[in-house]
Design an enzyme around this catalytic site. Sequence first.
Site, PDB file in Angstrom:
ATOM      1  N   CYS A 265       0.831  -1.203   0.000  1.00 41.68           N
ATOM      2  CA  CYS A 265       0.000   0.000   0.000  1.00 41.68           C
ATOM      3  C   CYS A 265       0.866   1.254   0.000  1.00 41.68           C
ATOM      4  O   CYS A 265       2.067   1.205   0.242  1.00 41.68           O
ATOM      5  CB  CYS A 265      -0.904   0.004   1.225  1.00 41.68           C
ATOM      6  SG  CYS A 265      -1.839  -1.511   1.459  1.00 41.68           S
TER       7      CYS A 265
ATOM      8  N   ARG B 277       1.068   1.739  -6.039  1.00 38.46           N
ATOM      9  CA  ARG B 277       1.304   0.824  -4.917  1.00 38.46           C
ATOM     10  C   ARG B 277       0.022   0.131  -4.462  1.00 38.46           C
ATOM     11  O   ARG B 277       0.071  -0.781  -3.630  1.00 38.46           O
ATOM     12  CB  ARG B 277       1.909   1.591  -3.736  1.00 38.46           C
ATOM     13  CG  ARG B 277       3.274   2.197  -4.036  1.00 38.46           C
ATOM     14  CD  ARG B 277       3.825   2.877  -2.801  1.00 38.46           C
ATOM     15  NE  ARG B 277       4.115   1.912  -1.756  1.00 38.46           N
ATOM     16  CZ  ARG B 277       5.260   1.266  -1.621  1.00 38.46           C
ATOM     17  NH1 ARG B 277       6.231   1.451  -2.496  1.00 38.46           N
ATOM     18  NH2 ARG B 277       5.447   0.426  -0.637  1.00 38.46           N
TER      19      ARG B 277
ATOM     20  N   TRP C 144      -3.781  -1.751  -1.344  1.00 36.23           N
ATOM     21  CA  TRP C 144      -3.713  -3.019  -2.069  1.00 36.23           C
ATOM     22  C   TRP C 144      -4.101  -4.077  -1.058  1.00 36.23           C
ATOM     23  O   TRP C 144      -3.376  -4.331  -0.096  1.00 36.23           O
ATOM     24  CB  TRP C 144      -2.299  -3.249  -2.596  1.00 36.23           C
ATOM     25  CG  TRP C 144      -2.167  -4.424  -3.511  1.00 36.23           C
ATOM     26  CD1 TRP C 144      -2.399  -4.453  -4.847  1.00 36.23           C
ATOM     27  CD2 TRP C 144      -1.748  -5.746  -3.147  1.00 36.23           C
ATOM     28  NE1 TRP C 144      -2.157  -5.714  -5.350  1.00 36.23           N
ATOM     29  CE2 TRP C 144      -1.766  -6.530  -4.324  1.00 36.23           C
ATOM     30  CE3 TRP C 144      -1.381  -6.357  -1.952  1.00 36.23           C
ATOM     31  CZ2 TRP C 144      -1.417  -7.873  -4.340  1.00 36.23           C
ATOM     32  CZ3 TRP C 144      -1.041  -7.699  -1.957  1.00 36.23           C
ATOM     33  CH2 TRP C 144      -1.052  -8.428  -3.145  1.00 36.23           C
TER      34      TRP C 144
ATOM     35  N   ASN D 291       1.000   0.352   6.072  1.00 43.86           N
ATOM     36  CA  ASN D 291       1.445  -0.436   4.925  1.00 43.86           C
ATOM     37  C   ASN D 291       2.216  -1.618   5.470  1.00 43.86           C
ATOM     38  O   ASN D 291       3.181  -1.455   6.213  1.00 43.86           O
ATOM     39  CB  ASN D 291       2.339   0.407   4.010  1.00 43.86           C
ATOM     40  CG  ASN D 291       3.066  -0.427   2.972  1.00 43.86           C
ATOM     41  OD1 ASN D 291       2.551  -1.441   2.523  1.00 43.86           O
ATOM     42  ND2 ASN D 291       4.274  -0.011   2.606  1.00 43.86           N
ATOM     43  N   GLY D 292       1.798  -2.835   5.110  1.00 45.00           N
ATOM     44  CA  GLY D 292       2.490  -4.019   5.580  1.00 45.00           C
ATOM     45  C   GLY D 292       1.515  -5.104   5.994  1.00 45.00           C
ATOM     46  O   GLY D 292       0.334  -5.066   5.641  1.00 45.00           O
TER      47      GLY D 292
ATOM     48  N   GLU E 111      11.272 -12.959 -19.207  1.00 40.28           N
ATOM     49  CA  GLU E 111      10.843 -11.574 -18.997  1.00 40.28           C
ATOM     50  C   GLU E 111       9.772 -11.169 -19.999  1.00 40.28           C
ATOM     51  O   GLU E 111       8.805 -10.481 -19.652  1.00 40.28           O
ATOM     52  CB  GLU E 111      12.051 -10.633 -19.069  1.00 40.28           C
ATOM     53  CG  GLU E 111      11.717  -9.161 -18.871  1.00 40.28           C
ATOM     54  CD  GLU E 111      11.119  -8.841 -17.508  1.00 40.28           C
ATOM     55  OE1 GLU E 111      10.616  -7.716 -17.345  1.00 40.28           O
ATOM     56  OE2 GLU E 111      11.151  -9.708 -16.604  1.00 40.28           O
TER      57      GLU E 111
ATOM     58  N   LYS F 291       6.022  -9.837 -19.025  1.00 41.34           N
ATOM     59  CA  LYS F 291       5.483  -8.560 -19.488  1.00 41.34           C
ATOM     60  C   LYS F 291       4.121  -8.763 -20.143  1.00 41.34           C
ATOM     61  O   LYS F 291       3.197  -7.979 -19.941  1.00 41.34           O
ATOM     62  CB  LYS F 291       6.448  -7.898 -20.481  1.00 41.34           C
ATOM     63  CG  LYS F 291       7.648  -7.273 -19.853  1.00 41.34           C
ATOM     64  CD  LYS F 291       7.256  -6.057 -19.048  1.00 41.34           C
ATOM     65  CE  LYS F 291       8.001  -5.881 -17.771  1.00 41.34           C
ATOM     66  NZ  LYS F 291       8.124  -6.910 -16.818  1.00 41.34           N
TER      67      LYS F 291
ATOM     68  N   GLU G  14       1.344  -9.985 -17.334  1.00 39.45           N
ATOM     69  CA  GLU G  14       0.980  -9.110 -16.223  1.00 39.45           C
ATOM     70  C   GLU G  14       0.197  -7.881 -16.656  1.00 39.45           C
ATOM     71  O   GLU G  14      -0.561  -7.326 -15.859  1.00 39.45           O
ATOM     72  CB  GLU G  14       2.227  -8.692 -15.423  1.00 39.45           C
ATOM     73  CG  GLU G  14       3.192  -7.761 -16.126  1.00 39.45           C
ATOM     74  CD  GLU G  14       4.403  -7.418 -15.265  1.00 39.45           C
ATOM     75  OE1 GLU G  14       4.293  -7.501 -14.024  1.00 39.45           O
ATOM     76  OE2 GLU G  14       5.455  -7.083 -15.817  1.00 39.45           O
TER      77      GLU G  14
ATOM     78  N   HIS H  40       9.295 -32.319 -24.124  1.00 36.28           N
ATOM     79  CA  HIS H  40       9.137 -33.058 -22.871  1.00 36.28           C
ATOM     80  C   HIS H  40       7.797 -32.745 -22.200  1.00 36.28           C
ATOM     81  O   HIS H  40       7.707 -32.756 -20.968  1.00 36.28           O
ATOM     82  CB  HIS H  40      10.310 -32.751 -21.928  1.00 36.28           C
ATOM     83  CG  HIS H  40      11.615 -33.219 -22.464  1.00 36.28           C
ATOM     84  ND1 HIS H  40      12.042 -34.528 -22.378  1.00 36.28           N
ATOM     85  CD2 HIS H  40      12.601 -32.556 -23.146  1.00 36.28           C
ATOM     86  CE1 HIS H  40      13.225 -34.646 -22.951  1.00 36.28           C
ATOM     87  NE2 HIS H  40      13.591 -33.469 -23.430  1.00 36.28           N
TER      88      HIS H  40
ATOM     89  N   LYS I  27       3.377  -2.099  -7.250  1.00 42.86           N
ATOM     90  CA  LYS I  27       4.750  -1.906  -7.708  1.00 42.86           C
ATOM     91  C   LYS I  27       5.777  -2.566  -6.792  1.00 42.86           C
ATOM     92  O   LYS I  27       6.625  -3.322  -7.248  1.00 42.86           O
ATOM     93  CB  LYS I  27       5.046  -0.407  -7.820  1.00 42.86           C
ATOM     94  CG  LYS I  27       6.445  -0.076  -8.324  1.00 42.86           C
ATOM     95  CD  LYS I  27       6.647  -0.523  -9.751  1.00 42.86           C
ATOM     96  CE  LYS I  27       7.996  -0.111 -10.289  1.00 42.86           C
ATOM     97  NZ  LYS I  27       8.240  -0.694 -11.620  1.00 42.86           N
TER      98      LYS I  27
END
Length: 622
Positions: A2, A27, A76, A112-113, A495, A499, A502, A518, A617
């Site tokens: 957050c 955030r 968040w 936040n946490g 990567e 991208k 997400e 396989h 983020k």
Amino acid sequence: MCGIVGFVGKHQAAPILLEGLSKLEYRGYDSAGIAVRNGKEQAEVVKAVGRLKNLEEKTDNGMSVSGCCGIGHTRWATHGGPSQTNAHPHVSGNCSGSASGTVESEVVGVHNGIIENYQELKEKLVKNGYEFYSDTDTEVAIKLVDYYYKKYNMGPIDALAKTMVRVRGSYALEVMFLDYPDEIYVARKDSPMIIGIADGETFVASDVPAILNHTKNVYYIGNNEMARLVSGKAEFYDLNGDQIEKELVEIKYTAEAAERGGYEHFMMKEIHEQPKAIQDTINSLVKKGKVDFSEVGITDEELKGISNVTIVACGSAWHVGMAAQYVIEDLCRVPVRVELASEFRYRRPILNKDGLVIVISQSGETADTLAALREAKEQGITTLAIVNVVGSSIAREADHVLYTLAGPEISVATTKAYSCQLVATYLLALALGVAKETITKKDCAKYIDDICQLPEGIQKVLDDKERLQWFASKIANAKDIFFIGRGIDYAISLEGSLKMKEISYIHSEAYAAGELKHGTISLIEDGTLVIGILGQNELYEKTVSNMVECKARGAFLMGLTAYGNYEIEDTADFVTYIPKMDPHFIGSLAVIPLQLLGYYVSVARGLDVDKPRNLAKSVTVE
């Protein structure tokens, strides 16, 4: 995850709080709220579910809320879903967490946490007469502060200290007490927090961009520390309640660096900033044509004695480690292990005393990576941090710090920070190789020249992005996308896939091309998009062969390769080209079209590129 803000000064607080929250919305954007005190009056709390604009509309952009001291939060969700009741700020009274209004409460706060033992604490508080209106762990923390404040008849700092000792987890906590008008009290453990001072006013926030319009002079509050904030002043305390001194630090980048600057999205702006960000990072580590790690604080003698390397990171930073593994092992001939920080911290890792543990994090606050760093230090292993944020927790705690110069990165999907981290690992590989004499100084000079060509090469890719935009519009309705490659190309595929998934919400996976047979090739059907990364000359034909196998099963192929490999057009349905480059470093060019492709697909699907659902983020909680 957050975002929190706070202000005490001469101006109306609410507009300043909302401005700060707008810079931190990356955030968290499930809900938002503010609490403002007007002198000795009770706090006025206003909350809104959804994006920050809902709170702005409810408060007339803050103008309808009076007072010069306040705190704010953009959420968040962790404990308790997004709702009016669960939105912050929370209060010590028994009100229902309503949408707005003056609340009768001794303590009001934001957090936040994650409070890990909140259930245990909640049971204790219920036995002592407290009632709860929300599902959040934050309400528990605020009421615990209130409990100690009243039971022991102590001051705010002592109440916070008792709370910090009792709580397990991570937090950046801001609280206001009814008995202390025009003051904000803060506490920090593992979650980021900075405090800014300017013109007789004081600001607090989770991240620098929230306060850059007002000040560049900040304090970094340390772990297990508290502070009392009044207009133009901050006093810092340890857990014993003893006052401690802090040094005021000047932020080097400007407020404009954290703005979109005419681009539709931060992500596109940050993609285009990569040539400069990479050049700045190179310039900080290459002096007079040689790799210079003197500012990093690690000597050639230390590098020479390193027997192995362990890279620990999360997400895109872990992908950097995957690419760096190939480069370091090839150039330095030392074994490299790449670990997910979330797994590393729990499996009692066995580390060599002569090894080097490299932790990579854009924010320098990533919870799992920070825990991994501490594990390595407890075992007495030398640690090196590659971070982008000066003064962050990881930067402060690591033995050595290599700062990337990406500048502020606002979009949730990283681009320029990833690219700067990648270049930093290249230069580290050269420094290590020279120290261990696995590469000659002459070869090192050639490699440096190649790396110095990366900004120009990236700019060439950016100048030719229109074809990717056209292609993205054709594949925007894809259901599954597979990225394949070998060696470094596989690391870049990881990567590229991240991208895509997400920000476009299309299912995508990255596979080492040789692994298709396989099991994974059973997923290929008519129209499945397979993107082959072809940057490694020695592995080119093998990857093309794997692409042909996919095509035989109905796949639609995209190839990504260097100029000159035009024969791929006989195989792939669409090809995009990048400049030729030494195979060790070509991944820095190959990732750019993949960033652009993810961006353009997201735009074509009408999605919010900078704020993808369910993501934030900086991952400062487990």
